[in-house]
Design a protein around this motif. Sequence first.
Motif, PDB file in Angstrom:
ATOM      1  N   VAL A  49      46.810  37.112  38.653  1.00 36.95           N
ATOM      2  CA  VAL A  49      47.902  37.473  39.563  1.00 36.95           C
ATOM      3  C   VAL A  49      47.439  37.387  41.015  1.00 36.95           C
ATOM      4  O   VAL A  49      48.182  36.917  41.889  1.00 36.95           O
ATOM      5  CB  VAL A  49      48.430  38.886  39.239  1.00 36.95           C
ATOM      6  CG1 VAL A  49      49.317  39.409  40.367  1.00 36.95           C
ATOM      7  CG2 VAL A  49      49.209  38.869  37.936  1.00 36.95           C
ATOM      8  N   ALA A  50      46.216  37.828  41.283  1.00 37.17           N
ATOM      9  CA  ALA A  50      45.682  37.734  42.645  1.00 37.17           C
ATOM     10  C   ALA A  50      45.628  36.279  43.103  1.00 37.17           C
ATOM     11  O   ALA A  50      46.036  35.949  44.226  1.00 37.17           O
ATOM     12  CB  ALA A  50      44.294  38.366  42.710  1.00 37.17           C
TER      13      ALA A  50
ATOM     14  N   PRO B 190      44.472  38.787  50.134  1.00 38.89           N
ATOM     15  CA  PRO B 190      44.968  39.083  48.783  1.00 38.89           C
ATOM     16  C   PRO B 190      43.899  38.963  47.712  1.00 38.89           C
ATOM     17  O   PRO B 190      43.929  39.705  46.721  1.00 38.89           O
ATOM     18  CB  PRO B 190      46.088  38.057  48.580  1.00 38.89           C
ATOM     19  CG  PRO B 190      45.833  36.989  49.578  1.00 38.89           C
ATOM     20  CD  PRO B 190      45.201  37.666  50.748  1.00 38.89           C
ATOM     21  N   LEU B 191      42.944  38.059  47.901  1.00 36.17           N
ATOM     22  CA  LEU B 191      41.858  37.951  46.925  1.00 36.17           C
ATOM     23  C   LEU B 191      40.960  39.181  46.964  1.00 36.17           C
ATOM     24  O   LEU B 191      40.518  39.675  45.917  1.00 36.17           O
ATOM     25  CB  LEU B 191      41.037  36.687  47.189  1.00 36.17           C
ATOM     26  CG  LEU B 191      41.738  35.356  46.904  1.00 36.17           C
ATOM     27  CD1 LEU B 191      40.807  34.189  47.207  1.00 36.17           C
ATOM     28  CD2 LEU B 191      42.210  35.284  45.454  1.00 36.17           C
ATOM     29  N   VAL B 192      40.694  39.683  48.165  1.00 35.83           N
ATOM     30  CA  VAL B 192      39.888  40.901  48.295  1.00 35.83           C
ATOM     31  C   VAL B 192      40.607  42.079  47.637  1.00 35.83           C
ATOM     32  O   VAL B 192      39.985  42.900  46.948  1.00 35.83           O
ATOM     33  CB  VAL B 192      39.598  41.199  49.777  1.00 35.83           C
ATOM     34  CG1 VAL B 192      39.021  42.599  49.946  1.00 35.83           C
ATOM     35  CG2 VAL B 192      38.634  40.163  50.341  1.00 35.83           C
ATOM     36  N   VAL B 193      41.915  42.158  47.837  1.00 34.13           N
ATOM     37  CA  VAL B 193      42.700  43.231  47.214  1.00 34.13           C
ATOM     38  C   VAL B 193      42.592  43.152  45.692  1.00 34.13           C
ATOM     39  O   VAL B 193      42.355  44.160  45.010  1.00 34.13           O
ATOM     40  CB  VAL B 193      44.175  43.144  47.654  1.00 34.13           C
ATOM     41  CG1 VAL B 193      45.037  44.105  46.830  1.00 34.13           C
ATOM     42  CG2 VAL B 193      44.306  43.465  49.137  1.00 34.13           C
ATOM     43  N   GLY B 194      42.749  41.945  45.152  1.00 34.51           N
ATOM     44  CA  GLY B 194      42.690  41.779  43.705  1.00 34.51           C
ATOM     45  C   GLY B 194      41.320  42.071  43.129  1.00 34.51           C
ATOM     46  O   GLY B 194      41.189  42.770  42.109  1.00 34.51           O
ATOM     47  N   ILE B 195      40.287  41.551  43.771  1.00 29.54           N
ATOM     48  CA  ILE B 195      38.922  41.779  43.283  1.00 29.54           C
ATOM     49  C   ILE B 195      38.552  43.256  43.413  1.00 29.54           C
ATOM     50  O   ILE B 195      37.974  43.853  42.496  1.00 29.54           O
ATOM     51  CB  ILE B 195      37.923  40.897  44.057  1.00 29.54           C
ATOM     52  CG1 ILE B 195      38.182  39.416  43.752  1.00 29.54           C
ATOM     53  CG2 ILE B 195      36.487  41.265  43.694  1.00 29.54           C
ATOM     54  CD1 ILE B 195      37.385  38.461  44.614  1.00 29.54           C
TER      55      ILE B 195
ATOM     56  N   ALA C  62      49.687  38.768  49.923  1.00 33.19           N
ATOM     57  CA  ALA C  62      49.677  37.306  50.029  1.00 33.19           C
ATOM     58  C   ALA C  62      50.681  36.801  51.057  1.00 33.19           C
ATOM     59  O   ALA C  62      50.425  35.799  51.743  1.00 33.19           O
ATOM     60  CB  ALA C  62      49.972  36.688  48.667  1.00 33.19           C
ATOM     61  N   LEU C  63      51.832  37.475  51.169  1.00 27.05           N
ATOM     62  CA  LEU C  63      52.853  37.048  52.123  1.00 27.05           C
ATOM     63  C   LEU C  63      52.621  37.638  53.511  1.00 27.05           C
ATOM     64  O   LEU C  63      53.020  37.041  54.512  1.00 27.05           O
ATOM     65  CB  LEU C  63      54.243  37.460  51.623  1.00 27.05           C
ATOM     66  CG  LEU C  63      54.704  36.842  50.301  1.00 27.05           C
ATOM     67  CD1 LEU C  63      56.103  37.336  49.939  1.00 27.05           C
ATOM     68  CD2 LEU C  63      54.688  35.317  50.361  1.00 27.05           C
TER      69      LEU C  63
END
Length: 241
Positions: A66-67, A174-179, A165-166
């Motif tokens: 999802v990330a 957004p990748l940092v948030v997901g990880i 992401a938006l």
Amino acid sequence: MIAMLHVEIRKLNGSLALLLAILAPALPGFLAALSLISTDRAPQWGSIFTGFVLPIWSFFLLPMVVAAFTTLVGQIEYRARGWDHLLALPIARWRLFLAKAIVVLAVSAMMTMLVLLFTWVGALIGGAISGYTPLGTLPWAKLGRTVSLLLAGTTMLIVIQLWAALRFASFVMPLVVGIGGTLVAMAVAMTRTDQAGWFPWVLPLKILTAPDPAHYAMLGGIGGLILLIVMIGDLSRHDFR
């Protein structure tokens, strides 16, 4: 709204985001096939889905996919200054962002459905190779309930990822948030603490392991809808230049 949904779907055609959404769910099926090939006895269908594939998918793979997916969706607009054209259209901004959110949530649900399909195919192939075809029948009722709760419970996680992401032009945020969220969930799982059941990335684990997972699904679903409203309000006022 139907026209805007159609436009958002067309944007995914031929994109890396769509390719990711189709290929990533095949990984659990591949793992199921490897598991059947290397086994020395025939497992039950229920254990393959609820004891092996769904935990891997919901706890680790789904948040990471999802990330990546939402990041790619956001970059579609940030590349070549797509926001300039999109936001110049005589359409209320909130409708544009709502359409994006609906498509992302729908694709995320589709990915979970594909996981079930690829797992079934992978288990059949692995069983045919090893000679240990899974036993019993597919637990449709249990699978349906678990997947329904997962789809509801992951809403908040997906909205947060889409918001990041938006909101940010860089794909890094957004990748940092997901990880980061996934690492926190892994820490919670290893320490077995009950103090972080509200955390969006922990909710899938709680839905799969808690005796009464319904309220975790409600938390993720209701929290996701509230965050969706806040996200749309924030993005509608945001300057994307």
